[in-house]
Design a protein around this motif. Structure first.
Motif, PDB file in Angstrom:
ATOM      1  N   ALA A 119     -19.237  90.336  41.147  1.00 22.39           N
ATOM      2  CA  ALA A 119     -19.106  88.903  41.422  1.00 22.39           C
ATOM      3  C   ALA A 119     -20.320  88.388  42.186  1.00 22.39           C
ATOM      4  O   ALA A 119     -20.824  87.291  41.913  1.00 22.39           O
ATOM      5  CB  ALA A 119     -17.828  88.633  42.210  1.00 22.39           C
ATOM      6  N   LEU A 120     -20.811  89.178  43.135  1.00 25.78           N
ATOM      7  CA  LEU A 120     -22.007  88.788  43.891  1.00 25.78           C
ATOM      8  C   LEU A 120     -23.223  88.728  42.981  1.00 25.78           C
ATOM      9  O   LEU A 120     -24.058  87.816  43.094  1.00 25.78           O
ATOM     10  CB  LEU A 120     -22.251  89.782  45.027  1.00 25.78           C
ATOM     11  CG  LEU A 120     -21.292  89.701  46.213  1.00 25.78           C
ATOM     12  CD1 LEU A 120     -21.463  90.915  47.122  1.00 25.78           C
ATOM     13  CD2 LEU A 120     -21.521  88.410  47.004  1.00 25.78           C
ATOM     14  N   LEU A 121     -23.338  89.692  42.063  1.00 21.44           N
ATOM     15  CA  LEU A 121     -24.468  89.683  41.134  1.00 21.44           C
ATOM     16  C   LEU A 121     -24.421  88.451  40.244  1.00 21.44           C
ATOM     17  O   LEU A 121     -25.440  87.786  40.023  1.00 21.44           O
ATOM     18  CB  LEU A 121     -24.468  90.951  40.283  1.00 21.44           C
ATOM     19  CG  LEU A 121     -25.609  91.048  39.256  1.00 21.44           C
ATOM     20  CD1 LEU A 121     -26.962  91.081  39.951  1.00 21.44           C
ATOM     21  CD2 LEU A 121     -25.428  92.273  38.358  1.00 21.44           C
ATOM     22  N   LEU A 122     -23.230  88.142  39.719  1.00 18.13           N
ATOM     23  CA  LEU A 122     -23.088  86.953  38.882  1.00 18.13           C
ATOM     24  C   LEU A 122     -23.407  85.689  39.672  1.00 18.13           C
ATOM     25  O   LEU A 122     -24.063  84.771  39.157  1.00 18.13           O
ATOM     26  CB  LEU A 122     -21.673  86.882  38.311  1.00 18.13           C
ATOM     27  CG  LEU A 122     -21.363  87.845  37.162  1.00 18.13           C
ATOM     28  CD1 LEU A 122     -19.886  87.771  36.795  1.00 18.13           C
ATOM     29  CD2 LEU A 122     -22.224  87.542  35.944  1.00 18.13           C
ATOM     30  N   GLY A 123     -22.950  85.622  40.924  1.00 16.24           N
ATOM     31  CA  GLY A 123     -23.255  84.469  41.759  1.00 16.24           C
ATOM     32  C   GLY A 123     -24.747  84.311  41.958  1.00 16.24           C
ATOM     33  O   GLY A 123     -25.290  83.200  41.869  1.00 16.24           O
ATOM     34  N   HIS A 124     -25.422  85.425  42.218  1.00 14.64           N
ATOM     35  CA  HIS A 124     -26.876  85.399  42.401  1.00 14.64           C
ATOM     36  C   HIS A 124     -27.584  84.957  41.129  1.00 14.64           C
ATOM     37  O   HIS A 124     -28.467  84.094  41.153  1.00 14.64           O
ATOM     38  CB  HIS A 124     -27.352  86.788  42.820  1.00 14.64           C
ATOM     39  CG  HIS A 124     -28.838  86.937  42.867  1.00 14.64           C
ATOM     40  ND1 HIS A 124     -29.631  86.228  43.745  1.00 14.64           N
ATOM     41  CD2 HIS A 124     -29.687  87.712  42.127  1.00 14.64           C
ATOM     42  CE1 HIS A 124     -30.901  86.562  43.558  1.00 14.64           C
ATOM     43  NE2 HIS A 124     -30.950  87.452  42.583  1.00 14.64           N
ATOM     44  N   VAL A 125     -27.193  85.532  39.991  1.00  9.78           N
ATOM     45  CA  VAL A 125     -27.839  85.222  38.709  1.00  9.78           C
ATOM     46  C   VAL A 125     -27.627  83.756  38.336  1.00  9.78           C
ATOM     47  O   VAL A 125     -28.572  83.055  37.949  1.00  9.78           O
ATOM     48  CB  VAL A 125     -27.293  86.149  37.602  1.00  9.78           C
ATOM     49  CG1 VAL A 125     -27.712  85.655  36.224  1.00  9.78           C
ATOM     50  CG2 VAL A 125     -27.787  87.575  37.824  1.00  9.78           C
ATOM     51  N   ILE A 126     -26.389  83.279  38.439  1.00  8.68           N
ATOM     52  CA  ILE A 126     -26.082  81.897  38.052  1.00  8.68           C
ATOM     53  C   ILE A 126     -26.791  80.899  38.961  1.00  8.68           C
ATOM     54  O   ILE A 126     -27.441  79.951  38.481  1.00  8.68           O
ATOM     55  CB  ILE A 126     -24.558  81.666  38.071  1.00  8.68           C
ATOM     56  CG1 ILE A 126     -23.880  82.478  36.972  1.00  8.68           C
ATOM     57  CG2 ILE A 126     -24.235  80.174  37.904  1.00  8.68           C
ATOM     58  CD1 ILE A 126     -22.359  82.494  37.064  1.00  8.68           C
TER      59      ILE A 126
END
Length: 286
Positions: A119-126
């Motif tokens: 979830a943190l990775l997706l938040g960072h990417v988005i």
């Protein structure tokens, strides 16, 4: 086996981008190359949202598999090369069974890690993808856009704060990952976040003082840090990863520590050349 379409499409895009870069240097028209870089970034990052982090990372590792295996005769002596269970960390199947060690760790951390990490990775990417697009809108449509420019700037800074926050939390977890460089990788990713966020903050502080010239300078540097952290990082790693495959984590450490400041330096050089070109022409360099 059939060629992995995702990886081959990236290679084809890189060829097109290289041609646009040559055209930009020869003709002095950089907008097509810049826009293509933005679109290609969105294409790569969209995979994380559509297919999930594990599948997107396997595709990403597949890009680097080609060169890391070039001329590799004795994988046992290559400290920066590893295999992964069932060869699931890459999309090449049995074609390449040796992968960059950082890639194996990258895949394992999100394929077999806690959901919060993904979830943190997706938040960072988005968040960073949104900012990457908006910062170019700000550059191409600067002060003349008035309130819209200020509004987009506020939105960008808020989204950037979320994206960098996710990155910092992820970086704090890297201390135990030897394939990244352990504690040095955490410190390096922290430094990358500082370069990105500090240049943005300096730009915000400048415009709050009504210092439009200082704001413009710091925003150029911020854009450079973003390009460095995303594209220069990946391009540097693509080139030097095979050169240092006998030394664990050296290639990725160079990229972690060097990409953001190098991007800022390049942006500063370009800005000064632009300013020199349009010196004496009011608003032409804005």
């Amino acid at each position: 086996m059939a060629l992995p379409i995702g990886v081959m499409s990236v290679f084809a895009a890189l060829v097109v981008w290289a041609c646009l870069a040559v055209y930009a240097v020869m003709r002095g028209k950089f907008l097509p190359a810049l826009l293509f870089g933005v679109v290609l970034m969105l294409y790569l990052n969209l995979g994380y949202v559509i297919y999930g982090p594990a599948a997107a990372i396997a595709n990403f590792v597949g890009i680097y598999d080609v060169l890391i295996n070039l001329g590799l005769t004795d994988p046992a002596t290559a400290n920066a090369v590893l295999t992964c269970p069932d060869n699931s960390c890459s999309v090449w199947g049995d074609t390449y069974t040796n992968h960059p060690a950082w890639g194996v760790a990258f895949y394992d951390r999100f394929a077999n890690g806690p959901e919060m990490r993904s979830a943190l990775l997706l938040g960072h990417v988005i968040c960073n993808s949104i900012v990457f697009v908006l910062m170019h809108v700000q550059m191409f449509f600067p002060g003349g856009a008035g309130r819209n420019h200020a509004l987009i700037g506020r939105i960008s800074f808020a989204v950037l704060t979320l994206g960098v926050g996710c990155a910092v939390i992820l970086a704090a977890q890297h201390g135990s990952v030897g394939e990244y460089g352990g504690t040095m990788s955490s410190m390096g990713f922290f430094s990358m976040s500082v370069f990105v966020y500090a240049t943005a903050v300096m730009g915000v502080l400048a415009i709050r003082r009504k210092d439009t010239s200082g704001h413009r300078i710091w925003m150029w540097r911020f854009v450079g840090s973003m390009w460095g952290s995303f594209w220069l990082f990946r391009i540097m790693l693509f080139v030097i990863d095979p050169l240092f495959r006998d030394i664990e984590a050296l290639a990725i450490q160079i990229c972690i520590w060097g990409s953001a400041p190098a991007g800022i330096l390049i942006a500063e050089i370009v800005r000064r050349k632009v300013d020199a070109k349009y010196a004496g022409i009011p608003h032409a360099a804005e």
